[in-house]
Design an enzyme around this catalytic site. Structure first.
Site, PDB file in Angstrom:
ATOM      1  N   GLU A 428       0.868  -1.123  -0.099  1.00  0.00           N
ATOM      2  CA  GLU A 428      -0.160  -0.220   0.017  1.00  0.00           C
ATOM      3  C   GLU A 428       0.772   1.282   0.033  1.00  0.00           C
ATOM      4  O   GLU A 428       0.548   2.001   0.950  1.00  0.00           O
ATOM      5  CB  GLU A 428      -0.906   0.292   1.278  1.00  0.00           C
ATOM      6  CG  GLU A 428      -2.037  -1.156   1.204  1.00  0.00           C
ATOM      7  CD  GLU A 428      -2.815  -1.087   2.339  1.00  0.00           C
ATOM      8  OE1 GLU A 428      -3.063  -0.305   3.193  1.00  0.00           O
ATOM      9  OE2 GLU A 428      -3.844  -1.990   2.319  1.00  0.00           O
ATOM     10  N   GLU A 504      -4.076  -8.831   0.516  1.00  0.00           N
ATOM     11  CA  GLU A 504      -4.377  -8.673   1.909  1.00  0.00           C
ATOM     12  C   GLU A 504      -5.801  -8.660   1.985  1.00  0.00           C
ATOM     13  O   GLU A 504      -6.436  -8.081   1.370  1.00  0.00           O
ATOM     14  CB  GLU A 504      -3.785  -7.422   2.521  1.00  0.00           C
ATOM     15  CG  GLU A 504      -3.898  -7.597   3.822  1.00  0.00           C
ATOM     16  CD  GLU A 504      -2.877  -6.015   4.181  1.00  0.00           C
ATOM     17  OE1 GLU A 504      -1.890  -5.767   3.999  1.00  0.00           O
ATOM     18  OE2 GLU A 504      -3.506  -5.164   5.195  1.00  0.00           O
TER      19      GLU A 504
HETATM   20  C1  GAL Z   1      -3.940  -2.600   5.599  1.00  0.00           C
HETATM   21  C2  GAL Z   1      -2.556  -2.207   5.891  1.00  0.00           C
HETATM   22  C3  GAL Z   1      -2.084  -3.281   7.082  1.00  0.00           C
HETATM   23  C4  GAL Z   1      -2.955  -3.006   8.284  1.00  0.00           C
HETATM   24  C5  GAL Z   1      -4.351  -3.216   7.849  1.00  0.00           C
HETATM   25  C6  GAL Z   1      -5.515  -3.263   8.758  1.00  0.00           C
HETATM   26  O1  GAL Z   1      -4.349  -1.593   4.728  1.00  0.00           O
HETATM   27  O2  GAL Z   1      -1.814  -3.057   4.993  1.00  0.00           O
HETATM   28  O3  GAL Z   1      -0.845  -2.905   7.240  1.00  0.00           O
HETATM   29  O4  GAL Z   1      -2.944  -1.763   8.633  1.00  0.00           O
HETATM   30  O5  GAL Z   1      -4.801  -2.507   6.687  1.00  0.00           O
HETATM   31  O6  GAL Z   1      -6.691  -3.338   8.315  1.00  0.00           O
END
Ligand code: GAL
Length: 812
Positions: A428, A504
């Site tokens: 991100e 993710e």
């Molecule tokens: C994502 C990020 C992670 C964590 C997660 C929490 O956007 O890549 O590191 O912050 O959100 O939902």
């Protein structure tokens, strides 16, 4: 071994006390583990050779100076607007980095002797990572530094050493505020090694083993080995897992520094997640007839391909059933511990998980070794930031100067691990916006390809609209989407690769054993106790519930898998309580910070573990005061259909329903009326016959404790750990799901008390103190082995509870 060499070895081992030494005649690898001196704070003379550090604390490395606390709301308090989280205004974030004292300077010193450093030898000092901004001094002289705390690095320290006399290694570390989005830990949290070897020897990380041809009857093992010198020969023997030599080859043709060996291995046993079979290449370097160096490199024979039909391991389509992990080990902080890592992976195996993403940085070598051995696929990530900041003092400060060096070391140090099937150059990164970011994405990917042409590169992208327009997403080997399930179809259509990865996913939040009423789906929900509901319907404004990913994973063959945020809770990032205190660790985990499964564990297990059945009921059944009220019951199960009973009265049969996102994966009885007693679920086969059942009973008052260790036998290496689950039960042995008793711990004998953890994100009790409250009836005690063999006893006491003891043995 010659007698003199034997004597030197003996002397060497004594000087380094119990530091682990892997000695061969030509290469001596010493892990600098014990008898370090540590000081939290700065001292302008601490680098000097004659500085007196006697009063400093004696520690062993790996060491995390911040995990001993105390928790403090003011530490690294960040008044920020988190743009990735769609925030419109800055608010005060406490606990974002764990509220532990990792900021500031710390010094480590260690005295050592090198007795075998003859004129034809050299010495390297290797760090697997040091948090952070390391400055390394030998005998008062600065040898070099490394800003990024997760990077592997080494120095040739030959010219700085006193031969046959004491040497002083001093390491200064410094952590800035506003430098992380999670708990980074502090100190020499990974191993440090000294390597003494011949001047004519293999380069550090000098081997690269690939398997460009793999079939059942034959594999081509290609080994590039680098060394400098003349009249050199490399001889390589491939050994199978039992140590039998299965192939042998040698070459004296040198392409610059490189030797290229192609070795046929007949009838290879392939490495995969079910049978993680490992070979060893014993690679020897000769100058003329004289042996100069030997290294043993573990590898696996396997093929990986990414096609429009999906990711293939040895020609078989394999979906990533993965989890993201931060690097902290809960109560141990970030100090690497193999027993703790093994326990995590053992839990994840039972879950049916087959892949790990090291978010958002380089993994420890120990974790990779375990994934090779236990059969996990690995996505090794590098950075959370490139040139554009997320946090003021983050990697953006170092990117321009260090990114290439950090990527090179990541790849060279890890590329022989068969578990790694993909690298990630970023998570991100705000550089997803703007043309410069597209160029950076290509530049980094090219470096990965130059260092390792066999593995693809991804980026976890959350700005999906922007990367679809700019070409950023199109140039990646593997387009990784973080969340944004509503954009999968469009991204698949616009990107040229023909597949997508859920790099993710989910970010559902829950607290173990906590249930909120009414049961409703929603994002950003908060409650006065700063806990989240385990009905698994709460998420963040950028994320979703697990089922939103399940449907894509199941219905779209072009989605090659997912990495759930996260496998275990971690220190820091206490969303949705970022601006509430006290709250200092995450709610995202499938398992809590203590490694205890939340209900969500069983939801994923019911899909991912295809070998064992899953049948799990929630919530617990101790709802004093809710008598007569509607109390929904969910069952997470691998069966399609089940019948629920309350005190023997049927609540009806539920069957999984493909047409409803939730009912496709959960069996739900939304209108159950609570009455104390027994909740029973009976799983039914396709013909409606009962096949398995589970019960949850209303517990009486807390009465005694049940201790359940993950292992009863520990190795006497001073670092092995038994994780003992402690459950408060009533007089009939029924777990008390709401118990909050304060417990005290004592260990006698050949082991010691190390820490406890209850998984409560709001607890400010320190892990290393021998007392802690149970959270919803449970906690975990960590008992650490000493260095002598014998028996050990853990005793747990709590007011009004019968004391419990557990015997452990510590063996060689
Ligand atoms: C994502 C990020 C992670 C964590 C997660 C929490 O956007 O890549 O590191 O912050 O959100 O939902």
């Amino acid at each position: 071994m010659k007698y003199t060499a034997f004597l030197k070895t003996l002397l060497f081992s004594c000087v380094f006390f119990i530091s682990y030494s892997n000695f061969s005649q030509n290469r001596n690898v010493i892990t600098l583990k014990d008898n370090w001196k540590f000081f939290k704070g700065d001292n302008e003379n601490a680098y000097k050779i004659d500085f007196n550090a006697d009063k400093w604390q004696t520690v062993s490395v790996p060491h995390d100076w911040a995990i001993y606390g105390p928790f403090d709301k003011e530490i690294d308090k960040q008044v920020v607007k988190i743009e990735q989280n769609n925030e419109k205004e800055a608010t005060e974030k406490t606990g974002r980095t764990g509220a532990l004292p990792f900021i500031g300077t710390g010094w480590y010193r260690k005295t050592f002797s090198v007795t075998d450093l003859t004129a034809d030898k050299k010495a390297l000092l290797v760090f697997d990572g040091a948090m952070s901004n390391a400055q390394v001094y030998i005998n008062g002289t600065l040898v070099g530094g490394r800003p990024y705390g997760y990077s592997y690095f080494y120095f040739d320290i030959t010219e700085y050493l006193n031969k046959n006399a004491d040497n002083v290694l001093a390491v200064k570390l410094h952590n800035d505020p506003f430098s992380s989005r999670w708990y980074p830990g502090a100190g020499l949290y990974r191993k440090v090694q000294l390597i003494v070897k011949d001047k004519i020897s293999f380069d550090q990380w000098g081997h690269f083993i690939t398997t460009p041809y793999v079939s059942d009857s034959l594999a081509r093992v290609h080994i590039t080995s680098k060394a400098s010198g003349k009249n050199l020969t490399v001889k390589t023997r491939i050994k199978d897992a039992e140590g039998h030599v299965v192939a042998e080859i040698s070459s004296n043709t040198q392409f610059g520094k490189s030797f290229e060996l192609d070795i046929p291995v007949k009838n290879p046993t392939l490495w995969d997640t079910e049978n993680p079979y490992l070979y060893t290449a014993e690679i020897s370097l000769y100058e003329g007839e004289s042996l100069k160096d030997i290294e043993n490199v573990t590898f696996g024979i396997r093929s990986i391909t990414y096609t429009r039909d999906g990711f293939m391991l040895n020609g078989k389509i394999t979906k990533f059933k993965g989890v993201c992990l931060h690097h902290d080990l809960g109560p141990l902080g970030t100090a690497i511990n193999t027993a703790a890592l093994r326990r995590q992976l053992t839990i994840l195996k039972d879950l049916g998980c087959n892949a790990i993403r090291s978010s958002h940085n380089m993994p420890s070598i120990e974790q990779l070794e375990l994934c090779d051995e236990m059969g996990f696929l690995f996505l090794a990530e590098s950075f959370d930031e490139w040139q554009k900041p997320k946090v003021e003092n983050g990697y953006n400060k170092y990117f321009a100067e260090w990114a290439e060096k950090d990527v090179v070391n990541l790849v060279r140090a890890t590329r022989n691990h068969p578990c790694i099937v993909m690298y990630s150059s970023g998570n991100e990164v705000p550089d997803q916006w703007g043309n410069e970011g597209v160029k950076r994405a290509k530049w980094l990917q090219d470096i990965f390809h130059r260092e390792d042409p066999t593995r693809p590169v991804t980026v976890g992208m959350d700005q999906v609209k922007a990367v679809m327009e700019s070409g950023f997403g199109a140039l990646l080997d593997v387009p990784g989407l973080n969340y944004r399930v509503h954009l999968y179809e469009e991204a698949y259509d616009k990107f040229p690769q023909g597949f997508l990865l859920g790099s993710e996913t989910a970010s559902t939040v829950s607290s173990r054993g906590v249930y909120k009423f009414p049961v409703e789906k929603g994002y950003g929900k908060t409650y006065p106790d700063y806990q989240s509901s385990s009905y698994d319907l709460e998420y963040c404004n950028w994320s979703n519930i697990p089922e939103d990913d399940f449907v894509l994973q199941d219905d779209k063959p072009w989605v090659i898998g997912e990495f759930v945020w996260t496998g275990f809770d971690y220190l820091g990032e206490p969303t949705p309580y970022d601006d509430f205190w006290p709250s200092r660790s995450s709610y995202f985990g499938i398992n809590d910070l203590a490694g205890l499964p939340k209900d969500r564990y069983y939801l994923y297990r019911s899909r991912w573990n295809t070998k064992d059945t899953t049948l799990h009921i929630l919530p617990h059944w101790n709802w004093e005061g809710r008598e007569g009220e509607v109390t929904p019951v969910f069952v997470y199960t691998s069966y399609d259909s089940a019948e629920l009973f309350v005190n023997g009265k049927s609540q009806g049969i539920r069957t999984k329903n493909k047409n409803s996102k939730l009912e496709r994966y959960r069996l739900m009885w939304n209108d159950v009326t609570y009455e104390p007693g027994t909740l029973k679920v009976v799983a039914l086969d396709a013909n409606g016959n009962p096949v398995e059942e589970k019960e949850v009973k209303t517990a009486g008052k807390p009465h005694h404790l049940v201790l359940n260790p993950d292992r009863k036998e520990l190795t006497a290496n001073g670092e092995d750990i038994s994780f003992v689950e402690v459950t408060v039960v009533d007089k009939n042995g029924i777990p008390c799901p709401t118990a909050q008793n304060q417990l005290n711990f004592k260990v006698n004998g050949a082991a010691e008390y190390r820490a406890a953890c209850n998984g409560d994100a709001t607890s400010l009790e320190m892990f290393h103190e021998p007392t802690m409250k149970v959270f919803n009836g449970k906690l975990v005690v960590l008992v650490k082995s000493g260095t002598t063999i014998g028996n050990a006893t853990l005793t747990v006491r709590g007011k009004g509870l019968k004391k419990a003891t557990l015997n452990l043995s510590v063996v060689e």
